[in-house]
Design a protein around this motif. Structure first.
Motif, PDB file in Angstrom:
ATOM      1  N   GLY A 107      29.490  36.722 -27.786  1.00 28.96           N
ATOM      2  CA  GLY A 107      28.186  37.419 -28.005  1.00 28.96           C
ATOM      3  C   GLY A 107      28.253  38.979 -27.219  1.00 28.96           C
ATOM      4  O   GLY A 107      27.061  39.483 -27.280  1.00 28.96           O
ATOM      5  N   GLU A 108      29.139  39.257 -26.387  1.00 30.94           N
ATOM      6  CA  GLU A 108      29.090  40.605 -25.647  1.00 30.94           C
ATOM      7  C   GLU A 108      30.334  41.280 -25.951  1.00 30.94           C
ATOM      8  O   GLU A 108      31.360  41.037 -25.164  1.00 30.94           O
ATOM      9  N   LYS A 109      30.309  42.300 -26.457  1.00 32.75           N
ATOM     10  CA  LYS A 109      31.480  42.993 -27.134  1.00 32.75           C
ATOM     11  C   LYS A 109      32.020  43.750 -25.833  1.00 32.75           C
ATOM     12  O   LYS A 109      31.070  44.243 -24.985  1.00 32.75           O
ATOM     13  N   GLY A 110      33.220  43.659 -25.513  1.00 33.51           N
ATOM     14  CA  GLY A 110      33.823  44.422 -24.600  1.00 33.51           C
ATOM     15  C   GLY A 110      33.773  43.777 -23.117  1.00 33.51           C
ATOM     16  O   GLY A 110      34.195  44.328 -21.949  1.00 33.51           O
ATOM     17  N   TRP A 168      44.090  44.348 -24.021  1.00 26.85           N
ATOM     18  CA  TRP A 168      42.989  44.921 -23.417  1.00 26.85           C
ATOM     19  C   TRP A 168      43.251  44.934 -21.844  1.00 26.85           C
ATOM     20  O   TRP A 168      43.757  44.066 -21.402  1.00 26.85           O
ATOM     21  N   SER A 216      37.421  36.556 -23.807  1.00 29.49           N
ATOM     22  CA  SER A 216      36.126  37.425 -24.144  1.00 29.49           C
ATOM     23  C   SER A 216      34.832  36.542 -23.837  1.00 29.49           C
ATOM     24  O   SER A 216      34.995  35.305 -24.020  1.00 29.49           O
ATOM     25  N   THR A 263      33.497  51.647 -22.647  1.00 27.15           N
ATOM     26  CA  THR A 263      34.302  52.499 -23.542  1.00 27.15           C
ATOM     27  C   THR A 263      35.840  52.126 -23.803  1.00 27.15           C
ATOM     28  O   THR A 263      36.487  52.392 -24.712  1.00 27.15           O
ATOM     29  N   GLU A 312      36.882  49.305 -24.133  1.00 27.25           N
ATOM     30  CA  GLU A 312      37.161  48.175 -25.178  1.00 27.25           C
ATOM     31  C   GLU A 312      37.960  49.014 -26.403  1.00 27.25           C
ATOM     32  O   GLU A 312      38.510  48.378 -27.101  1.00 27.25           O
ATOM     33  N   GLN A 313      37.675  50.207 -26.551  1.00 23.53           N
ATOM     34  CA  GLN A 313      38.383  50.961 -27.770  1.00 23.53           C
ATOM     35  C   GLN A 313      39.675  51.436 -27.559  1.00 23.53           C
ATOM     36  O   GLN A 313      40.501  51.894 -28.478  1.00 23.53           O
ATOM     37  N   TYR A 330      34.789  40.405 -20.749  1.00 22.46           N
ATOM     38  CA  TYR A 330      35.776  39.394 -20.338  1.00 22.46           C
ATOM     39  C   TYR A 330      35.855  38.586 -19.187  1.00 22.46           C
ATOM     40  O   TYR A 330      35.281  39.559 -18.037  1.00 22.46           O
ATOM     41  N   ASP A 377      33.193  44.336 -17.589  1.00 24.72           N
ATOM     42  CA  ASP A 377      32.847  44.983 -18.666  1.00 24.72           C
ATOM     43  C   ASP A 377      33.494  46.203 -18.952  1.00 24.72           C
ATOM     44  O   ASP A 377      33.558  47.036 -18.185  1.00 24.72           O
TER      45      ASP A 377
END
Length: 314
Positions: free
Chosen positions: A119-122, A89, A116, A44, A46-47, A124, A41
Motif C-alpha cells: 500500500g505504499e509505493k516506493g 531497485w 515492498s 523519485t 522508485e522510477q 521497502y 522510501d
C-alpha cells in the motif's frame, strides 16, 4: 525479539528517506536469522531501477568486486549482477552492499531480503543479516551513502541516515568507511573462548545473541536459556571463576589432579622473563598471571627480543 532505534517521521526532502531502523535479535516474521531492517522510501528513485541508471552497476562492482559472488534469487555466483542488469531497485542493492561491507571487514554474513511495503509505493523493507549490531547498523548507513554517491547529481541525497547509525566521518568515502567498520569490528570482536563457544553453538543449531558490549552472550531461549561470558556460565561458581583467572593456581591444581600442564615460571621484570625463557627453551608463551579472554597472551616466541616484547604486552 526486536528493538526500534527510531520512530517514523514525515517524508523528508531528498530522493531517498530512511523511515526507521529495527534490529531483529531472534526469529522474526521474515526469517529465522537475526537481521537489521531499514524501512526506506525511495521517493523519485522508485522510477529508476538499476537498468535505467547507465554505468551505475559497473561503478558499484568496480568498488565492490566481490559482489559477483552474491547469488541472490538465482542461487549461484553472479546472480546479483544479473539482477542489476535486468533491473532491480536501489533498496535491494543497498541490502547486498550492507552484507558485502560487513564481509569486507571480517564478518561472515550472507542472508538478506528486500520487500515492498503493501500500500505504499516506493517504500521497502531492506533486511540483511549481521553478526554485531553496531557494525551491522553502520554498514547499513554506509551502504546507502555509497549507493547514493554513485547516482547522477540530481538524484543524490539520503535523508535521516542518523536513524540507522551515527557516523564519525565528516563526509563518506568508501576507504574511510571501511576503516571505521574494520576498527569497530575489531574492537567488538569476541575473545577466543567466547568465539569458540559461539561457533560450536551455531554448529549445534543453538541460537545466540550478544547482551552487552563485551562478552556476555545468551544461548537459547525460554527454559533452555543459558548465559555465558568467556568460559563462565550461569552454572559456574564464583570460586571456580576466580581460580580459572589465576593461571599459576590453575596449573598447580591441575597438576595435583594428575593432568599434564606446561612448565612455567612467574616473572616480575624483563631480565627475569628472558632467563626463564632460556631455562624453558624456545619457543615459549607469555601471558598475564591473572587475566581472561586471551588478552596479553603471545605464543611461539623464539628469541630474547620477542620474549621482551611479550612480557611488556602481558
Amino acid at each position: 525479539m526486536k528493538s526500534h532505534n527510531t520512530v517514523r517521521n514525515e517524508r523528508a526532502v531528498g530522493p531517498m528517506d530512511v523511515r526507521e531502523a529495527t534490529i531483529y535479535r531472534g526469529p522474526h516474521l521474515y526469517s529465522q536469522t537475526p537481521m537489521i531492517r531499514i524501512q526506506l522510501d525511495l521517493g523519485t528513485l522508485e522510477q529508476y531501477p538499476t537498468n535505467r541508471l547507465p554505468g551505475f552497476a559497473e561503478k558499484l562492482t568496480r568498488l565492490l568486486p566481490r559482489l559477483d559472488r552474491h547469488g541472490c534469487c538465482y542461487g549461484e555466483a553472479g546472480g546479483f549482477l544479473r539482477r542489476m542488469a535486468e533491473g532491480t531497485w536501489l533498496g535491494h542493492v543497498a541490502e547486498h552492499v550492507a552484507l558485502e561491507l560487513q564481509n569486507m571487514v571480517g564478518a561472515d554474513v550472507a542472508r538478506g531480503k528486500t520487500r515492498s511495503v503493501a500500500g505504499e509505493k516506493g517504500v521497502y523493507n531492506v533486511m540483511y543479516a549481521y553478526q554485531d549490531e553496531e557494525v551491522g547498523l553502520l554498514a547499513g548507513r554506509f551502504a546507502l551513502e555509497l549507493v547514493g554517491s554513485l547516482l547522477p547529481p540530481e538524484l543524490h541525497g539520503v535523508s535521516n541516515l542518523e536513524k540507522i547509525a551515527v557516523s564519525s566521518l565528516d563526509a563518506f568515502d568508501l576507504a574511510g568507511g571501511l576503516d571505521v567498520l574494520r576498527s569497530l569490528h575489531r574492537d567488538r570482536a569476541f575473545g577466543p573462548t567466547t568465539a569458540s563457544l559461539i561457533k560450536e553453538a551455531e554448529a549445534r543449531g543453538i541460537p545466540w545473541r550478544r547482551l552487552d558490549s563485551s562478552s556476555l552472550v545468551q544461548l537459547g531461549y525460554g527454559k533452555h536459556l543459558r548465559r555465558i561470558r568467556a568460559g563462565c556460565s550461569t552454572l559456574t561458581s564464583e570460586i571456580a571463576a576466580e581460580i580459572a583467572s589465576d593461571k599459576d593456581l590453575t596449573c598447580k591444581l591441575l597438576h595435583e589432579a594428575g593432568l599434564p600442564v606446561p612448565r612455567s615460571f612467574i616473572v616480575e621484570d624483563v631480565p627475569d622473563a628472558v632467563r626463564a625463557a632460556r631455562r624453558l627453551r624456545f619457543p615459549v608463551v607469555t601471558k598475564p598471571v591473572d587475566g581472561n579472554h586471551g588478552r596479553g597472551v603471545n605464543i611461539g616466541l623464539v628469541s630474547d627480543e620477542e620474549v621482551t616484547w611479550g612480557f611488556l604486552q602481558a
